[in-house]
Design an enzyme around this catalytic site. Structure first.
Site, mmCIF file in Angstrom:
data_model
loop_
_atom_site.group_PDB
_atom_site.id
_atom_site.type_symbol
_atom_site.label_atom_id
_atom_site.label_comp_id
_atom_site.label_asym_id
_atom_site.label_seq_id
_atom_site.Cartn_x
_atom_site.Cartn_y
_atom_site.Cartn_z
ATOM 1 N N GLY A 195 -5.618 16.164 135.647
ATOM 2 C CA GLY A 195 -5.944 16.617 133.870
ATOM 3 C C GLY A 195 -4.617 16.651 133.424
ATOM 4 N N THR A 196 -4.184 15.735 133.755
ATOM 5 C CA THR A 196 -2.768 14.978 133.277
ATOM 6 C C THR A 196 -2.732 13.644 132.651
ATOM 7 O OG1 THR A 196 -0.408 14.733 133.480
ATOM 8 C CG2 THR A 196 -1.805 14.653 135.598
ATOM 9 N N SER A 197 -2.014 13.407 130.821
ATOM 10 C CA SER A 197 -1.940 12.214 131.058
ATOM 11 C C SER A 197 -1.125 11.407 131.494
ATOM 12 C CB SER A 197 -1.456 12.489 129.093
ATOM 13 O OG SER A 197 -0.149 13.439 129.590
ATOM 14 N N CYS A 256 22.701 40.063 124.808
ATOM 15 C CA CYS A 256 23.746 39.941 123.234
ATOM 16 C C CYS A 256 23.538 39.683 121.930
ATOM 17 C CB CYS A 256 24.490 38.832 124.074
ATOM 18 S SG CYS A 256 22.985 37.464 124.073
ATOM 19 N N HIS A 258 7.046 23.236 134.817
ATOM 20 C CA HIS A 258 7.652 23.170 133.627
ATOM 21 C C HIS A 258 8.049 24.628 132.555
ATOM 22 C CE1 HIS A 258 6.510 18.295 132.828
ATOM 23 N NE2 HIS A 258 7.732 19.031 133.287
ATOM 24 N N GLN A 315 2.772 21.672 135.703
ATOM 25 C CA GLN A 315 3.200 21.069 135.017
ATOM 26 C C GLN A 315 3.013 22.473 133.634
ATOM 27 O OE1 GLN A 315 3.363 16.510 133.374
ATOM 28 N NE2 GLN A 315 1.410 16.994 134.557
ATOM 29 N N ASN A 316 2.157 22.802 133.933
ATOM 30 C CA ASN A 316 1.429 23.957 133.001
ATOM 31 C C ASN A 316 2.548 24.891 132.732
ATOM 32 O OD1 ASN A 316 -0.762 21.725 133.053
ATOM 33 N ND2 ASN A 316 -2.093 23.495 133.937
ATOM 34 N N PRO A 332 -11.253 13.161 132.973
ATOM 35 C CA PRO A 332 -12.264 12.192 132.282
ATOM 36 C C PRO A 332 -12.487 11.187 131.680
ATOM 37 C CG PRO A 332 -11.573 14.454 130.836
ATOM 38 C CD PRO A 332 -10.458 14.216 132.270
HETATM 39 C C1 BV8 Z 1 14.003 15.654 131.396
HETATM 40 C C2 BV8 Z 1 6.682 22.635 128.514
HETATM 41 C C3 BV8 Z 1 16.418 15.262 132.657
HETATM 42 C C4 BV8 Z 1 6.766 23.422 127.695
HETATM 43 C C5 BV8 Z 1 7.089 20.090 129.008
HETATM 44 C C6 BV8 Z 1 12.367 9.209 131.879
HETATM 45 C C7 BV8 Z 1 13.070 9.701 133.498
HETATM 46 C C8 BV8 Z 1 12.868 11.345 132.802
HETATM 47 C C9 BV8 Z 1 13.202 11.844 131.162
HETATM 48 C C10 BV8 Z 1 12.045 10.765 130.492
HETATM 49 C C11 BV8 Z 1 12.174 9.915 130.534
HETATM 50 N N1 BV8 Z 1 11.222 9.170 129.616
HETATM 51 C C12 BV8 Z 1 11.613 9.942 128.570
HETATM 52 C C13 BV8 Z 1 11.909 11.141 129.553
HETATM 53 C C14 BV8 Z 1 12.140 12.238 128.414
HETATM 54 C C15 BV8 Z 1 10.792 13.650 128.419
HETATM 55 C C16 BV8 Z 1 9.340 12.639 127.946
HETATM 56 O O1 BV8 Z 1 9.020 12.366 129.456
HETATM 57 N N2 BV8 Z 1 9.310 12.124 127.094
HETATM 58 C C17 BV8 Z 1 7.991 11.951 127.318
HETATM 59 C C18 BV8 Z 1 7.100 11.360 126.375
HETATM 60 C C19 BV8 Z 1 8.695 10.269 127.608
HETATM 61 N N3 BV8 Z 1 11.393 14.418 129.740
HETATM 62 C C20 BV8 Z 1 11.376 15.568 129.442
HETATM 63 O O2 BV8 Z 1 12.853 15.550 128.669
HETATM 64 C C21 BV8 Z 1 11.508 16.308 130.825
HETATM 65 N N4 BV8 Z 1 13.303 16.428 131.003
HETATM 66 O O3 BV8 Z 1 13.842 14.415 131.778
HETATM 67 O O4 BV8 Z 1 15.420 15.874 131.936
HETATM 68 C C22 BV8 Z 1 17.047 15.129 131.800
HETATM 69 C C23 BV8 Z 1 18.327 16.098 130.751
HETATM 70 C C24 BV8 Z 1 19.073 15.797 129.575
HETATM 71 C C25 BV8 Z 1 18.853 15.326 128.752
HETATM 72 C C26 BV8 Z 1 17.948 14.009 129.609
HETATM 73 C C27 BV8 Z 1 17.332 14.007 130.342
HETATM 74 C C28 BV8 Z 1 11.185 17.421 130.383
HETATM 75 C C29 BV8 Z 1 10.386 16.716 129.930
HETATM 76 C C30 BV8 Z 1 9.021 18.512 129.916
HETATM 77 C C31 BV8 Z 1 9.008 18.778 128.274
HETATM 78 N N5 BV8 Z 1 7.725 19.959 128.507
HETATM 79 N N6 BV8 Z 1 5.908 21.758 128.838
HETATM 80 C C32 BV8 Z 1 5.441 22.963 126.394
HETATM 81 O O5 BV8 Z 1 4.815 23.443 127.353
HETATM 82 O O6 BV8 Z 1 5.215 23.301 125.355
HETATM 83 S S1 BV8 Z 1 5.488 19.185 128.942
HETATM 84 C C33 BV8 Z 1 4.391 19.172 128.008
HETATM 85 O O7 BV8 Z 1 4.234 17.832 128.149
HETATM 86 C C34 BV8 Z 1 3.552 19.932 128.400
HETATM 87 O O8 BV8 Z 1 3.663 20.794 129.297
HETATM 88 C C35 BV8 Z 1 3.004 19.194 129.660
HETATM 89 O O9 BV8 Z 1 2.256 20.326 131.259
HETATM 90 C C36 BV8 Z 1 3.223 17.909 130.197
HETATM 91 C C37 BV8 Z 1 2.230 17.227 129.964
HETATM 92 O O10 BV8 Z 1 1.096 17.443 129.393
HETATM 93 P P1 BV8 Z 1 -0.192 17.744 129.878
HETATM 94 O O11 BV8 Z 1 -0.470 18.672 130.804
HETATM 95 O O12 BV8 Z 1 -0.335 15.884 130.906
HETATM 96 O O13 BV8 Z 1 -0.984 17.791 129.046
HETATM 97 P P2 BV8 Z 1 -1.311 16.584 128.109
HETATM 98 O O14 BV8 Z 1 -2.338 17.320 126.811
HETATM 99 O O15 BV8 Z 1 -0.713 15.319 127.221
HETATM 100 O O16 BV8 Z 1 -2.906 15.674 128.799
HETATM 101 C C38 BV8 Z 1 -3.972 16.841 129.181
HETATM 102 C C39 BV8 Z 1 -4.715 15.242 129.383
HETATM 103 O O17 BV8 Z 1 -6.037 16.511 130.523
HETATM 104 C C40 BV8 Z 1 -5.423 14.071 129.812
HETATM 105 O O18 BV8 Z 1 -4.919 12.977 130.179
HETATM 106 C C41 BV8 Z 1 -6.829 14.651 129.146
HETATM 107 O O19 BV8 Z 1 -7.979 13.501 129.286
HETATM 108 C C42 BV8 Z 1 -6.948 15.667 130.029
HETATM 109 N N7 BV8 Z 1 -8.112 16.870 130.352
HETATM 110 C C43 BV8 Z 1 -8.858 16.814 129.277
HETATM 111 N N8 BV8 Z 1 -9.890 17.911 129.568
HETATM 112 C C44 BV8 Z 1 -9.386 17.875 131.257
HETATM 113 C C45 BV8 Z 1 -8.907 16.587 131.759
HETATM 114 N N9 BV8 Z 1 -9.010 16.601 132.493
HETATM 115 C C46 BV8 Z 1 -9.655 17.504 133.705
HETATM 116 N N10 BV8 Z 1 -10.718 18.083 133.258
HETATM 117 C C47 BV8 Z 1 -10.666 18.121 131.765
HETATM 118 N N11 BV8 Z 1 -11.394 19.029 131.245
HETATM 119 ZN ZN ZN Z 2 21.457 37.379 125.386
#
Ligand code: BV8
Ligand code: ZN
Length: 272
Positions: free
Chosen positions: A200-202, A163, A124, A106-107, A227
């Site tokens: 490493g994903t929530s 453009c 993503h 997802q990164n 963690p």
């Molecule tokens: C879409 C790019 C269809 C940008 C990102 C149900 C079905 C489908 C869609 C939805 C649904 N319900 C809601 C939705 C809409 C939405 C969604 O999911 N919302 C959530 C908040 C509920 N989804 C979408 O919009 C997706 N598109 O569905 O398309 C569609 C089309 C048109 C109209 C409607 C629907 C698109 C989602 C993509 C968004 N873009 N990233 C950018 O990076 O800036 S997502 C973003 O969150 C990040 O990229 C990341 O990839 C993603 C998840 O985050 P994590 O990677 O988990 O990171 P986070 O900080 O949350 O957690 C870190 C974790 O690591 C923690 O658990 C922590 O404990 C752990 N950790 C910390 N340190 C360590 C560790 N683990 C291991 N070792 C360590 N040292």
């Molecule tokens: Zn253009």
């Protein structure tokens, strides 16, 4: 079975030794030990007034293009200065030991690739693939490494060379569809694997968070490395509570997959 471990359970080491098709599914946590802020804490300074989910949207870019572009340039500068950590390296090493490994991330950083992982699917998008917000033309960055944007500096996005419309980051924002080829690769890999690691994903962003559930439905063993607890805890066969850079090398060692580091010179009698 909902167990959490610091150590690697022997049945898991065995499953890894015997696995034929493995999926490694990663989130921001796998890059945390490379100094890359995870998604939910990637907001500092000016951006702390915004919620990441609100900032990573087409609407935010339309309304405040310089805030959004500045945020992504700050993140890109972080990535360009970072180096892959032991988790990225262990995942690349895993690919040298199992018959088939698919890395689905997802990164938007390129640390898996820089650690040597070959087949990396970006659900993503990528910080390194800017494109025109109107005609979609791929764009090159004006400067290789952006001057370290200070906390929350606004940076006006460049104009498309074709453009003239504002250039946007090559990432998938909330409300945008995932690239169809990447999603298809990911769902096929999840449905065909016998072992899936969610690292490493929530596990809160969909449809990506669906992947471990697809693997479970096909009878795969699902292992989580984090963690902290996530909604996946109740479904995973194993919850390895720890940092990826600590757990992943131990996981490979438990299966006897510890590579001698190619960089280590062997002494004449073969001792490392
Ligand atoms: C879409 C790019 C269809 C940008 C990102 C149900 C079905 C489908 C869609 C939805 C649904 N319900 C809601 C939705 C809409 C939405 C969604 O999911 N919302 C959530 C908040 C509920 N989804 C979408 O919009 C997706 N598109 O569905 O398309 C569609 C089309 C048109 C109209 C409607 C629907 C698109 C989602 C993509 C968004 N873009 N990233 C950018 O990076 O800036 S997502 C973003 O969150 C990040 O990229 C990341 O990839 C993603 C998840 O985050 P994590 O990677 O988990 O990171 P986070 O900080 O949350 O957690 C870190 C974790 O690591 C923690 O658990 C922590 O404990 C752990 N950790 C910390 N340190 C360590 C560790 N683990 C291991 N070792 C360590 N040292
Ligand atoms: Zn253009």
């Amino acid at each position: 079975m909902k167990n959490t471990h610091h150590d690697i359970p022997p049945p898991l080491a065995q499953a890894l030794r015997q696995a034929q098709r493995v999926v490694v599914f990663t989130g921001a946590g796998v890059s945390a030990e490379s100094g890359i802020a995870t998604f939910r804490d990637a907001l500092t300074g000016l951006w702390s007034r915004f919620d990441a989910q609100a900032l990573a949207t087409p609407e935010a870019f339309d309304e405040h293009p310089d805030v959004v572009w500045g945020w992504y340039e700050w993140r890109r500068a972080q990535v360009l200065r970072a180096t892959p950590n032991a988790a990225h390296r262990a995942i690349a090493q895993l690919g040298r030991h199992v018959p088939e490994l698919a890395v689905i991330t997802q990164n938007v950083d390129d640390l898996h690739e820089r650690a040597g992982s070959l087949l990396v699917t970006h659900l993503h998008g990528s910080l390194h693939a800017p494109r025109c917000s109107r005609c979609g033309a791929a764009q090159a960055f004006a400067t290789e490494i952006p001057a370290e944007p200070d906390e929350g500096r606004r940076i006006a996005p460049p104009a498309c060379t074709d453009c003239g419309a504002p250039v946007r980051p090559g990432v998938v924002w909330f409300g945008e569809s995932l690239p169809a080829p990447a999603w298809r690769t990911a769902t096929l890999a999840a449905q065909e694997c016998d072992l899936l690691f969610s690292i490493g994903t929530s596990s809160m962003v969909y449809p990506a968070a669906e992947l471990p559930r697809l693997a479970l439905a096909r009878g795969a063993t699902v292992v989580q490395v984090n963690p902290a607890a996530t909604p996946l805890d109740v479904l995973a066969h194993h919850n390895l509570r720890g940092a990826a850079a600590d757990v992943m090398p131990r996981l490979l060692a438990s299966a006897g997959f510890g590579d001698t580091d190619p960089g280590l010179a062997l002494t004449p009698d073969g001792e490392v």
